[in-house]
Design an enzyme around this catalytic site. Structure first.
Site, PDB file in Angstrom:
ATOM      1  N   GLY A 293       0.857  -1.042   0.402  1.00 45.99           N
ATOM      2  CA  GLY A 293       0.033   0.444   0.461  1.00 45.99           C
ATOM      3  C   GLY A 293       0.704   1.202   0.437  1.00 45.99           C
ATOM      4  O   GLY A 293       2.284   1.203  -0.616  1.00 45.99           O
ATOM      5  N   SER A 294       0.601   1.870   0.440  1.00 48.37           N
ATOM      6  CA  SER A 294       1.230   4.184   0.468  1.00 48.37           C
ATOM      7  C   SER A 294       2.390   3.916   1.019  1.00 48.37           C
ATOM      8  O   SER A 294       2.949   4.545   0.989  1.00 48.37           O
ATOM      9  CB  SER A 294      -0.068   4.489   1.349  1.00 48.37           C
ATOM     10  OG  SER A 294      -1.108   4.885   0.530  1.00 48.37           O
TER      11      SER A 294
END
Length: 598
Positions: free
Chosen positions: A315-316
């Site tokens: 993810g981020s």
């Protein structure tokens, strides 16, 4: 007299025959009945933390065994003698039955001693009444049966003191783990035979286990040791293993993680603390965990060291590395702005979007707001091969080789298979997978001027040969950008630590289940570096499926803040963000003016 002399002569001839012609055969027969080869168990080496504090030690224990057939026969024989003498005693009266009474009393005493011995064994081994007899009957066709394994010495001695010749004992060693569940996944455990089956116990089993010895001894008819005759093989004790773990940091990491997982009613969680200078793992904790001292209560699913074996889309948390890759590829500069309007990018049916239109943002603000659109556009500026090579240099797609068994390689497909959607999704952490340890290791170069250190769970006296995976200028530039994430208004505001500059990144990755992403099942993460001005530690936190907070900034960042703060204090790392004290203004008293003075 003549007959007597003949008999004596025959006996003398027989004795001479045995002494002269059959001496060797008789000696062998005696040895078969008296000499035994006994295994001398090697005691297992200790597992120690980096400061020499024990994390796994061995203590002496005894295991009791028997031939169930012999023990049952002995009991049956005494029971029959007891019943027979009772019948004889009942059939005799008066003075004529005195001898029968005495025989009955002796038989009753012997049988009662055996029965009381059975009850004493059942009590010592926590068996129900009659449990020992049932166990012997169930194993009646066997010639060997363990009555109890790894018993405390005093318990085993109390059973041996019963004087039952059919019961034997073997000296062994039992593993004890002082940190219990706090370090269960790192240290692992051994089985009943003292072989490593999980964690470091398994990875270093041959080194820790040593080698058993053998000695030849003489035993009497009751199996008691009379003397040791000769040592056949020398026992080689196991060697000690020093881990890179600091048990103080390990304890606080596990405590804070367990508390947070409970507060969020989450499925699981993991923490890794890495020394960026040496590549050593100072702590690794997982929840749920297991207590290796209590094997009976352990479920198999608890064995899994999630930080090492589980892979997921980052993810981020991958966004700072996307920017670092773009800087290395020289497709943008550190001071550029990225246009994220109108807040989404369409790739046919696939849409990348932000919570709102952030407009044109700087790279630090892009990370602070965690813009998917912004990082997608940064990733699309690069050639797929450039991006792939950069991620490969950081260790994605291959096991970290930190010293654990079962380390996952994660997943990083070859750039030749990347389409435009893949290139964009790789920019904000989807389409590839890593373990938490791999991701923590990849952040190491940001804290070490672009140097990727070999990651190790074992204490190293001298750091291994590092690999320059990015320019020092790139590492320092991205580190400064990441500081915006934990400032007021950033997604990682709750990761701030008083007195220290923190650089970090939040992450929330939706889980891919049954060929679709679930918006109600996700992993939240936070990875940070401190002190940002003189980086030393990388701490990563992952919370799996929290039920309360739904982002890395709210779920994982508070754990990071507490673990990082205590780790910095324990390692005596000086603060780099203390408030500047204003100089005190001291009033100057007015001087008296003398009349006529110039």
């Amino acid at each position: 007299m003549l007959a007597l002399l003949v008999v004596i002569g025959i006996l003398l001839l027989r004795a001479a025959w045995l002494e002269i012609f059959q001496q060797e055969w008789l000696q062998k027969q005696a040895d078969k009945r008296q000499l035994r080869e006994v295994v001398v168990p090697a005691y297992r080496g200790m597992i120690l933390d980096r400061h020499g504090e024990p994390m796994a030690i061995s203590s002496p224990v005894e295991s009791l065994w028997c031939n169930p057939q012999d023990l049952l026969k002995a009991r049956e024989k005494l029971q029959k003698q007891y019943e027979l003498t009772r019948k004889v005693t009942d059939a005799t009266v008066g003075n004529d039955g005195a001898e029968a009474d005495e025989a009955h009393e002796l038989a009753a005493t012997d049988f009662a001693r055996l029965e009381s011995g059975f009850r004493a064994i059942e009590k010592a081994l926590a068996m129900p009444e009659g449990g020992l007899l049932k166990k012997l009957v169930d194993a009646g066709d066997k010639h060997f049966l363990y009555l109890g394994r790894h018993l405390p010495l005093e318990v085993a001695q109390s059973i041996k003191d019963l004087g039952l010749p059919e019961i034997g004992s073997t000296r062994e060693y039992r593993r004890y783990y002082p940190l219990a569940e706090t370090a269960g996944h790192v240290v692992g455990m051994t089985n009943l035979d003292d072989d490593g089956i999980e964690g470091i116990e398994k990875a270093k089993d041959s080194l820790l286990g040593g080698k058993n010895g053998k000695t030849r001894v003489v035993r009497d008819a009751n199996g008691r040791l009379v003397e040791s005759v000769v040592r056949l093989e020398e026992m080689q004790p196991g060697q000690d293993v020093y881990l890179s773990i600091d048990r103080r940091i390990q304890y606080l990491a596990y405590k804070e993680l367990k508390t947070r997982v409970s507060e969020l009613n989450a499925k699981a969680g993991s923490v890794v603390v890495l020394d960026a200078h040496s590549g050593e793992i100072l702590a690794m904790a997982n929840v749920p965990s297991f207590n290796p001292n209590n094997r009976e209560a352990i479920e198999p699913y608890l064995y899994r060291n999630r930080a090492v074996t589980d892979k997921s889309e980052p993810g981020s948390t991958l966004k700072p590395l996307t920017i670092a890759a773009a800087l290395e590829a020289r497709v943008l500069g550190a001071d550029v702005e990225i246009n994220t309007s109108p807040g989404k990018i369409n790739f046919g049916k696939y849409v990348v979007k932000d919570p709102k239109d952030y407009g044109s943002v700087s790279l630090p603000m892009l990370l602070a707001k965690s813009s998917n659109v912004g990082t997608s556009r940064v990733a699309l500026l690069m050639d797929a091969r450039q991006h792939w090579m950069f991620l490969s240099r950081l260790g994605f797609g291959r096991a970290p080789d930190a010293g654990f068994s079962g380390e996952t390689q994660g997943k990083l497909t070859n750039y030749a298979q990347w389409g435009k959607v893949d290139r964009a999704s790789h920019g904000y952490g989807y389409g590839l997978s890593t373990s938490l340890l791999q991701l923590t290791r990849a952040y190491g170069p940001l804290a070490a001027n672009g140097l990727l250190m070999p990651t190790n769970i074992y204490k190293v006296e001298q750091a291994g040969q590092p690999q320059q995976v990015m320019a020092p200028e790139t590492a320092r530039a991205v580190l400064r950008m990441m500081e915006a994430v934990v400032q007021k208004g950033g997604t990682g505001e709750k990761a701030m630590v008083d007195g220290y500059r923190i650089a970090g990144k939040t992450g929330t990755a939706y889980k891919y289940i049954n060929n679709s992403y679930r918006d109600d099942r996700y992993l939240t993460s936070f990875i940070g570096i401190a002190p940002a001005s003189r980086p030393r530690l990388v701490v990563s936190v992952q919370i799996d499926e929290p039920k309360v907070d739904d982002s890395g900034g709210r779920a994982a960042a508070p754990v990071f803040a507490k673990v990082m703060a205590e780790s910095l204090r324990l390692l005596d790392i000086p603060p780099d963000n203390l408030p500047v004290a204003k100089p005190a203004v001291v009033p100057v008293p007015a001087q008296p003016v003398t009349e006529g003075a110039t």
